[in-house]
Design an enzyme around this catalytic site. Structure first.
Site, PDB file in Angstrom:
ATOM      1  N   ASP A  35      -5.326   1.920  -1.857  1.00 38.18           N
ATOM      2  CA  ASP A  35      -5.053   3.129  -1.086  1.00 38.18           C
ATOM      3  C   ASP A  35      -5.974   3.265   0.115  1.00 38.18           C
ATOM      4  OD1 ASP A  35      -3.172   3.659  -2.946  1.00 38.18           O
ATOM      5  OD2 ASP A  35      -4.137   5.422  -3.803  1.00 38.18           O
ATOM      6  N   GLU A  37      -7.541   1.001   1.843  1.00 43.55           N
ATOM      7  CA  GLU A  37      -7.218   0.044   2.906  1.00 43.55           C
ATOM      8  C   GLU A  37      -5.927   0.447   3.619  1.00 43.55           C
ATOM      9  OE1 GLU A  37      -6.786  -4.756   3.659  1.00 43.55           O
ATOM     10  OE2 GLU A  37      -6.892  -3.986   1.629  1.00 43.55           O
ATOM     11  N   TYR A  38      -4.931   0.899   2.856  1.00 43.95           N
ATOM     12  CA  TYR A  38      -3.680   1.373   3.459  1.00 43.95           C
ATOM     13  C   TYR A  38      -3.965   2.560   4.379  1.00 43.95           C
ATOM     14  CZ  TYR A  38       0.940   3.510   3.843  1.00 43.95           C
ATOM     15  OH  TYR A  38       2.099   4.071   4.325  1.00 43.95           O
ATOM     16  N   SER A  85       4.418  13.520   1.085  1.00 41.04           N
ATOM     17  CA  SER A  85       3.214  12.833   0.627  1.00 41.04           C
ATOM     18  C   SER A  85       2.003  13.737   0.848  1.00 41.04           C
ATOM     19  CB  SER A  85       3.015  11.530   1.412  1.00 41.04           C
ATOM     20  OG  SER A  85       4.130  10.700   1.293  1.00 41.04           O
ATOM     21  N   LEU A  86       0.868  13.335   0.284  1.00 37.99           N
ATOM     22  CA  LEU A  86      -0.384  14.048   0.499  1.00 37.99           C
ATOM     23  C   LEU A  86      -1.289  13.233   1.404  1.00 37.99           C
ATOM     24  CD1 LEU A  86      -1.279  15.292  -3.107  1.00 37.99           C
ATOM     25  CD2 LEU A  86      -0.371  16.667  -1.231  1.00 37.99           C
ATOM     26  N   GLU A 117      -6.284  19.591  -9.802  1.00 37.07           N
ATOM     27  CA  GLU A 117      -5.614  18.909 -10.908  1.00 37.07           C
ATOM     28  C   GLU A 117      -5.888  17.407 -10.834  1.00 37.07           C
ATOM     29  OE1 GLU A 117      -1.317  20.343 -11.081  1.00 37.07           O
ATOM     30  OE2 GLU A 117      -2.035  21.241  -9.209  1.00 37.07           O
ATOM     31  N   LYS A 119      -5.114  13.623 -10.368  1.00 39.43           N
ATOM     32  CA  LYS A 119      -4.064  12.905  -9.635  1.00 39.43           C
ATOM     33  C   LYS A 119      -3.634  11.702 -10.475  1.00 39.43           C
ATOM     34  CE  LYS A 119      -2.808  10.833  -5.235  1.00 39.43           C
ATOM     35  NZ  LYS A 119      -2.224   9.632  -5.862  1.00 39.43           N
ATOM     36  N   ASP A 121      -1.690   8.458 -11.611  1.00 39.62           N
ATOM     37  CA  ASP A 121      -1.147   7.327 -10.869  1.00 39.62           C
ATOM     38  C   ASP A 121       0.115   6.843 -11.572  1.00 39.62           C
ATOM     39  OD1 ASP A 121      -0.967   5.455  -8.865  1.00 39.62           O
ATOM     40  OD2 ASP A 121      -2.194   3.989  -9.904  1.00 39.62           O
ATOM     41  N   GLU A 175       4.904  13.668 -12.389  1.00 41.76           N
ATOM     42  CA  GLU A 175       4.588  12.247 -12.404  1.00 41.76           C
ATOM     43  C   GLU A 175       5.002  11.652 -13.746  1.00 41.76           C
ATOM     44  OE1 GLU A 175       2.715   9.739  -9.392  1.00 41.76           O
ATOM     45  OE2 GLU A 175       3.383  11.821  -9.473  1.00 41.76           O
ATOM     46  N   TYR A 225       4.568  14.588 -16.597  1.00 43.99           N
ATOM     47  CA  TYR A 225       3.629  15.691 -16.410  1.00 43.99           C
ATOM     48  C   TYR A 225       4.041  16.463 -15.157  1.00 43.99           C
ATOM     49  CZ  TYR A 225       0.605  13.335 -19.803  1.00 43.99           C
ATOM     50  OH  TYR A 225       0.093  12.760 -20.937  1.00 43.99           O
ATOM     51  N   LYS A 289      -5.332  22.076  -4.131  1.00 41.47           N
ATOM     52  CA  LYS A 289      -4.296  22.896  -3.501  1.00 41.47           C
ATOM     53  C   LYS A 289      -4.815  24.314  -3.273  1.00 41.47           C
ATOM     54  CE  LYS A 289      -0.632  20.456  -6.044  1.00 41.47           C
ATOM     55  NZ  LYS A 289       0.377  20.552  -7.114  1.00 41.47           N
ATOM     56  N   LYS A 313      -9.681  11.347  -3.435  1.00 44.43           N
ATOM     57  CA  LYS A 313      -9.668  10.094  -4.181  1.00 44.43           C
ATOM     58  C   LYS A 313     -11.069   9.677  -4.642  1.00 44.43           C
ATOM     59  CE  LYS A 313      -5.280   8.691  -3.658  1.00 44.43           C
ATOM     60  NZ  LYS A 313      -5.070   7.415  -3.009  1.00 44.43           N
ATOM     61  N   CYS A 405       5.108 -26.332   4.722  1.00 44.95           N
ATOM     62  CA  CYS A 405       5.472 -25.202   3.862  1.00 44.95           C
ATOM     63  C   CYS A 405       5.281 -25.593   2.395  1.00 44.95           C
ATOM     64  CB  CYS A 405       6.926 -24.803   4.112  1.00 44.95           C
ATOM     65  SG  CYS A 405       7.549 -23.569   2.941  1.00 44.95           S
ATOM     66  N   CYS A 408       9.103 -25.813   0.812  1.00 43.33           N
ATOM     67  CA  CYS A 408      10.124 -26.776   1.243  1.00 43.33           C
ATOM     68  C   CYS A 408       9.555 -27.985   1.965  1.00 43.33           C
ATOM     69  CB  CYS A 408      11.153 -26.088   2.140  1.00 43.33           C
ATOM     70  SG  CYS A 408      10.511 -25.662   3.781  1.00 43.33           S
ATOM     71  N   CYS A 423       6.729 -20.695   8.137  1.00 44.27           N
ATOM     72  CA  CYS A 423       7.509 -21.904   7.896  1.00 44.27           C
ATOM     73  C   CYS A 423       8.644 -21.920   8.907  1.00 44.27           C
ATOM     74  CB  CYS A 423       8.073 -21.904   6.471  1.00 44.27           C
ATOM     75  SG  CYS A 423       9.293 -23.206   6.193  1.00 44.27           S
ATOM     76  N   CYS A 428      14.544 -23.021   4.315  1.00 50.30           N
ATOM     77  CA  CYS A 428      13.519 -22.986   3.262  1.00 50.30           C
ATOM     78  C   CYS A 428      14.022 -22.162   2.077  1.00 50.30           C
ATOM     79  CB  CYS A 428      12.236 -22.378   3.816  1.00 50.30           C
ATOM     80  SG  CYS A 428      10.951 -22.144   2.584  1.00 50.30           S
TER      81      CYS A 428
END
Length: 663
Positions: A35, A37-38, A85-86, A117, A119, A121, A175, A225, A289, A313, A405, A408, A423, A428
């Protein structure tokens, strides 16, 4: 040192990378980065778009909730309200900054109370009840539309069939998770059956809910939940009241903490961290929240997130291990991704043996070689990444891009300005397998029944050489495949026949041309027919809005090549019609052709307002420029409103906007 990318090239590369990660996480249940890194990728993209407003685009990942629909047999379901999303925070300073933004958005002297609350996953799901009876379940999907998983959800524990006390109609969101002990049991059963296990509990929960056989779902002991709602037809004043009412109705809700200040939230965050190892399920942070619903309404939403809620997080878990080897995986476009095979090491409830390295620039940045001991980070229950080389091995073997590759044996090439190696062999098998799956996906040709197993067999037995070969399949070909009987074979052939009538935009997207997504395909189909696409020049493609030099070059390379032209002709010969999408009639509205930008909180979802503009003959955008016709400002409008005033763009209230629409 690699040459520095231009802002345009970096934005394009970031959008492709983020879109790929969105697909892996939401649609394939096979994420490859954590998360944090994203979030860093998205933050970099946001910064570039703010610094270069001309590069902003409505289809940018910064403007979308994420997710997308699966190319599956589950029917689409429109959510009563968007499932957003949050935003994420990772430190005390981040959550304090969020708290400051909340205070600024409320009247002077307001003292918000917060509900905190765990979180969980898992997989987001919306449950609909009518007169107290469970009637439908849907996944998040793209936030607007999800997949109908009603029959499977009936077999999820803690999904009540009848409610004790209830309004006439409600949509409860929550979730779906798998406890660690049940996850271990599922993986043990998969291993005993000779099948690979799941990477983590979230992936297992997602795969279990999307089973074609509801009994498989029932055997996996999934649990629901509740944490929020889309519709609740009763007057409620706060989120804490909702949670209490929800529990009284028969749903399971997680223990929650009331906090009168951000400092109290931070204190709970630190205390709860000590409880994580003893929890029965995966938790990667807390959700904070604003409790009062009137204050929530005042704070409103951004394009993809509520301003009154945030995910706080926990840091990623880290372990060390030794790199035993580096293997190469070939994707749909031929991109070759290096994956480190490490000595198995246990981290956060999962044994890690594979670690993504993303690309060869990342290997160079890390200075990594086979034999090194590396620090591995795992966040958000996903496939982990290498943070750094912690100790160089005594016997090190350098990792270099393959010349051939790995699937192939074809020639491997690297395009200028791009990170990935590819490739170059269009035949392929690895590329073909992924190309066929993309071609059959719901957003493309929507061919249900053409799953991974069927594709592997079709390619492995040489029955299909390219996507056009799907239309040459006969029933006897399919009956020779595992798990294919009369009915399944007939259904797949019917699906293929129906797909021949898909419009040109769907076909362009289905072809899997590098850098061409759904939005670009739609824009192209509005301006070209298939014959003019085959004859268009690079300059001709670049005249299309939102098509830059990299995308234009990719389009020209495909449509001018012998392979591309041959594929189009084979599709035509099999009856794929590629008709242009239905165009709206020319508008007589005085503001037709002008661009509208919406900002702030409106009385309707932003997408609905944008559709009103498009139906009238106007255009919409996610960014403000000197060419913008109007900015429609709702409550709590921010930087877009400020920029509109600076540029002298006409600003409308929502009421004025509605007066402007044709009657």
């Amino acid at each position: 040192m690699p040459a520095k990318k231009s802002p345009e090239a970096e934005v394009a590369a970031l959008r492709r990378e983020i879109a790929a990660h969105d697909r892996r996480y939401h649609q394939e249940d096979a994420p490859t980065i954590g998360d944090s890194e994203y979030d860093a990728l998205v933050a970099r993209l946001k910064a570039l778009e703010e610094a270069h407003p001309e590069l902003k685009s409505p289809d940018s990942p910064t403007e979308k909730v994420g997710g997308g629909l699966l190319g599956s047999s589950f029917a689409p379901v429109k959510h009563a309200r968007p499932m957003l999303s949050l935003d994420n925070t990772y430190s005390a300073d981040d959550i304090r900054a969020w708290g400051e933004r909340v205070l600024k958005g409320l009247p002077p002297g307001a003292r918000p109370r917060f509900i905190v609350e765990p979180k969980l996953d898992g997989l987001s799901c919306a449950l609909t009840y009518e007169h107290g009876r469970f009637t439908r379940a849907a996944t998040r999907g793209d936030g607007e539309t999800g997949e109908d998983v009603t029959e499977n959800a009936r077999n999820v524990e803690q999904v009540p069939e009848r409610l004790k006390n209830y309004p006439v109609f409600l949509e409860v969101r929550g979730e779906i998770v798998l406890h660690f002990k049940d996850f271990e049991a599922v993986n043990a059963a998969e291993k005993a059956a000779g099948r690979p296990g799941f990477v983590n509990p979230r992936n297992c929960a997602a795969g279990s809910l999307r089973q074609k056989d509801p009994w498989v779902t029932a055997e996996r002991h999934l649990k629901f939940y509740a944490h929020s709602y889309g519709v609740w037809e009763e007057p409620l004043e706060s989120h804490s009241e909702f949670l209490e009412t929800c529990a009284a109705a028969g749903f399971t809700v997680e223990p929650h903490f009331r906090a009168d200040s951000i400092e109290a939230v931070i204190g709970h965050y630190e205390r709860f961290k000590a409880e994580l190892p003893g929890l029965p399920y995966a938790v990667d942070g807390l959700v904070v929240k604003v409790d009062d619903f009137a204050q929530q309404r005042r704070l409103g939403f951004t394009a993809k997130s509520p301003r009154w809620a945030v995910a706080f997080k926990y840091p990623a878990q880290q372990v060390t291990s030794t790199v035993k080897a580096v293997e190469f995986s070939v994707g749909r476009t031929g991109a070759i991704t290096p994956v480190a095979k490490v000595e198995p090491v246990f981290c956060g409830g999962v044994t890690i043996s594979s670690v993504t390295l993303h690309n060869f620039e990342e290997i160079e940045r890390l200075g990594l070689a086979v034999g090194d001991r590396v620090l591995i980070e795992r966040a958000g229950e996903v496939i982990p990444k290498v943070v750094k080389v912690s100790e160089k091995g005594r016997k090190r073997t350098a990792v270099r891009p393959p010349r051939k590759c790995p699937d192939c044996g074809g020639v491997v090439e690297k395009e200028a300005e791009l990170v990935a190696y590819y490739c170059a062999n269009p035949s392929c098998p690895a590329q073909l397998r992924r190309t066929l799956q993309h071609f059959a996906s719901r957003a493309a040709m929507d061919v249900a029944g053409l799953g991974e197993s069927a594709v592997d067999q079709l390619v492995g037995r040489g029955l299909v050489k390219d996507v056009a070969g799907l239309y040459a399949l006969k029933k006897e070909d399919l009956l020779g495949l595992e798990l294919f009987a009369d009915l399944k074979a007939d259904n797949l052939l019917k699906q293929l026949e129906a797909s021949k009538s898909k419009t040109l935009d769907r076909v362009i997207y289905a072809l899997g041309i590098r850098h061409v997504g759904e939005k670009t395909a739609e824009v192209l189909a509005e301006r070209f027919d298939i014959d003019s696409l085959l004859e268009a020049s690079v300059d001709g493609f670049q005249r299309v809005p939102d098509v830059g030099p990299i995308v234009a070059a990719s389009l020209h390379s495909f449509f001018s090549s012998a392979d591309g032209r041959g594929l189009i002709e084979r599709l035509r010969s099999h009856g794929v019609r590629m008709t242009p999408p239905e165009r709206r009639a020319a508008s007589t509205w005085e503001h037709a052709g002008k661009t509208f930008v919406f900002t702030g909180e409106l009385s309707v979802p932003r997408e609905e307002a944008e559709e009103l503009v498009k139906a009238a003959g106007g255009k919409t955008s996610g960014s403000v420029s000197a060419k913008t016709g109007f900015v429609v400002a709702g409550e709590a409008a921010g930087s877009k409103l400020k920029k509109a005033k600076e540029l002298g763009v006409t600003v409308l209230t929502e009421a004025q906007f509605r007066e402007l629409l044709p009657k």
